[in-house]
Design a protein around this motif. Sequence first.
Motif, PDB file in Angstrom:
ATOM      1  N   UNK A  90     -82.725 -29.270  -9.086  1.00 25.96           N
ATOM      2  CA  UNK A  90     -83.506 -28.363  -9.926  1.00 25.96           C
ATOM      3  C   UNK A  90     -82.820 -28.023 -11.242  1.00 25.96           C
ATOM      4  N   UNK A  91     -81.545 -27.691 -11.191  1.00 24.59           N
ATOM      5  CA  UNK A  91     -80.808 -27.255 -12.375  1.00 24.59           C
ATOM      6  C   UNK A  91     -79.410 -27.883 -12.372  1.00 24.59           C
ATOM      7  N   UNK A  92     -78.815 -28.046 -13.529  1.00 24.75           N
ATOM      8  CA  UNK A  92     -77.450 -28.584 -13.582  1.00 24.75           C
ATOM      9  C   UNK A  92     -76.433 -27.633 -12.956  1.00 24.75           C
ATOM     10  N   UNK A  93     -75.356 -28.207 -12.458  1.00 24.94           N
ATOM     11  CA  UNK A  93     -74.294 -27.392 -11.860  1.00 24.94           C
ATOM     12  C   UNK A  93     -73.697 -26.439 -12.881  1.00 24.94           C
ATOM     13  N   UNK A  94     -73.761 -26.816 -14.176  1.00 22.65           N
ATOM     14  CA  UNK A  94     -73.226 -25.935 -15.220  1.00 22.65           C
ATOM     15  C   UNK A  94     -74.063 -24.665 -15.365  1.00 22.65           C
ATOM     16  N   UNK A  95     -75.269 -24.636 -14.829  1.00 21.62           N
ATOM     17  CA  UNK A  95     -76.102 -23.434 -14.838  1.00 21.62           C
ATOM     18  C   UNK A  95     -75.990 -22.689 -13.507  1.00 21.62           C
ATOM     19  N   UNK A  96     -76.102 -23.443 -12.396  1.00 17.63           N
ATOM     20  CA  UNK A  96     -76.135 -22.791 -11.093  1.00 17.63           C
ATOM     21  C   UNK A  96     -74.795 -22.175 -10.706  1.00 17.63           C
ATOM     22  N   UNK A  97     -73.696 -22.854 -10.990  1.00 20.90           N
ATOM     23  CA  UNK A  97     -72.378 -22.343 -10.573  1.00 20.90           C
ATOM     24  C   UNK A  97     -72.056 -20.986 -11.193  1.00 20.90           C
ATOM     25  N   UNK A  98     -72.109 -20.845 -12.524  1.00 24.07           N
ATOM     26  CA  UNK A  98     -71.791 -19.519 -13.070  1.00 24.07           C
ATOM     27  C   UNK A  98     -72.820 -18.460 -12.678  1.00 24.07           C
ATOM     28  N   UNK A  99     -74.062 -18.863 -12.478  1.00 24.44           N
ATOM     29  CA  UNK A  99     -75.077 -17.894 -12.071  1.00 24.44           C
ATOM     30  C   UNK A  99     -74.789 -17.367 -10.666  1.00 24.44           C
ATOM     31  N   UNK A 100     -74.364 -18.261  -9.760  1.00 30.73           N
ATOM     32  CA  UNK A 100     -74.018 -17.798  -8.410  1.00 30.73           C
ATOM     33  C   UNK A 100     -72.876 -16.790  -8.460  1.00 30.73           C
ATOM     34  N   UNK A 101     -71.876 -17.067  -9.298  1.00 27.67           N
ATOM     35  CA  UNK A 101     -70.747 -16.133  -9.423  1.00 27.67           C
ATOM     36  C   UNK A 101     -71.226 -14.817 -10.029  1.00 27.67           C
ATOM     37  N   UNK A 102     -72.081 -14.903 -11.040  1.00 30.89           N
ATOM     38  CA  UNK A 102     -72.609 -13.681 -11.665  1.00 30.89           C
ATOM     39  C   UNK A 102     -73.427 -12.857 -10.677  1.00 30.89           C
ATOM     40  N   UNK A 128     -82.411 -18.552  -8.798  1.00 35.14           N
ATOM     41  CA  UNK A 128     -81.143 -18.920  -8.164  1.00 35.14           C
ATOM     42  C   UNK A 128     -80.761 -17.888  -7.109  1.00 35.14           C
ATOM     43  N   UNK A 129     -81.025 -16.608  -7.378  1.00 35.53           N
ATOM     44  CA  UNK A 129     -80.730 -15.558  -6.398  1.00 35.53           C
ATOM     45  C   UNK A 129     -81.531 -15.781  -5.119  1.00 35.53           C
ATOM     46  N   UNK A 164     -73.787  -2.176 -11.136  1.00 31.15           N
ATOM     47  CA  UNK A 164     -73.751  -3.591 -11.506  1.00 31.15           C
ATOM     48  C   UNK A 164     -75.094  -4.297 -11.361  1.00 31.15           C
ATOM     49  N   UNK A 165     -76.049  -3.707 -10.688  1.00 31.13           N
ATOM     50  CA  UNK A 165     -77.351  -4.342 -10.504  1.00 31.13           C
ATOM     51  C   UNK A 165     -78.423  -3.750 -11.422  1.00 31.13           C
ATOM     52  N   UNK A 166     -78.042  -2.976 -12.420  1.00 28.82           N
ATOM     53  CA  UNK A 166     -79.002  -2.253 -13.255  1.00 28.82           C
ATOM     54  C   UNK A 166     -79.770  -3.158 -14.212  1.00 28.82           C
ATOM     55  N   UNK A 167     -79.170  -4.211 -14.693  1.00 26.95           N
ATOM     56  CA  UNK A 167     -79.833  -5.074 -15.674  1.00 26.95           C
ATOM     57  C   UNK A 167     -80.952  -5.871 -15.008  1.00 26.95           C
ATOM     58  N   UNK A 168     -82.045  -6.063 -15.725  1.00 30.13           N
ATOM     59  CA  UNK A 168     -83.160  -6.858 -15.217  1.00 30.13           C
ATOM     60  C   UNK A 168     -82.783  -8.336 -15.284  1.00 30.13           C
ATOM     61  N   UNK A 169     -82.802  -9.046 -14.152  1.00 30.99           N
ATOM     62  CA  UNK A 169     -82.404 -10.458 -14.160  1.00 30.99           C
ATOM     63  C   UNK A 169     -83.469 -11.356 -14.781  1.00 30.99           C
ATOM     64  N   UNK A 170     -83.021 -12.460 -15.368  1.00 34.75           N
ATOM     65  CA  UNK A 170     -83.937 -13.441 -15.951  1.00 34.75           C
ATOM     66  C   UNK A 170     -84.648 -14.198 -14.830  1.00 34.75           C
ATOM     67  N   UNK A 171     -85.675 -14.956 -15.199  1.00 37.94           N
ATOM     68  CA  UNK A 171     -86.420 -15.734 -14.204  1.00 37.94           C
ATOM     69  C   UNK A 171     -85.522 -16.774 -13.533  1.00 37.94           C
ATOM     70  N   UNK A 172     -84.685 -17.452 -14.338  1.00 39.10           N
ATOM     71  CA  UNK A 172     -83.775 -18.449 -13.778  1.00 39.10           C
ATOM     72  C   UNK A 172     -82.807 -17.785 -12.804  1.00 39.10           C
TER      73      UNK A 172
END
Length: 164
Positions: free
Chosen positions: A117-129, A98-99, A86-94
């Motif tokens: 820094x970023x809207x909750x609509x970006x940070x929330x799903x990114x944290x789950x991802x 967040x990580x 699950x960690x094989x993909x290279x993560x984006x800068x954003x």
Amino acid sequence: MFNDLILNLTDFVAGLSPWLQAFGVALISLIPFVESYLGTFIGVLVGMNPWLALVAAVIGNTICTFALIAAASRTRRAVIARRQDPEAAAPSKRRQRIAGYLERFGVPGVSLLGPLALPSQFTAPTMVALGASARSVYFWMGISIVAWGVLFGFFGNWAAGVLV
């Protein structure tokens, strides 16, 4: 450009009849970077009751953010089920940013400070991802959405008093 957006959104809400303004505030609060805080602020500036503006903005922002958390959670489960690593993909800068914040501040810190820094609509799903518990993200994002809405509701109430 951002100022024009805020002015247009304010004009949109102000142009609605008083009984539709709450719906208008909820609608604009679905937009990233507007969220509960600017939605509440705009509602107060156009003359809405601050509590009604807060509730409408929180409802709009919560609906959008929670829907994105649910989608991210389902997507993560599906991807992990199909992929060996699950960690094989290279993560984006954003995502890397967040990580780093997630590791440093945890879900509560990213949820409460993330709107700086970023809207909750970006940070929330990114944290789950990134692997944060969806339940924890729902809880802390809910608190964050309400807290930022209250803060900007007070600020909007103060600004409306100064401007009038």
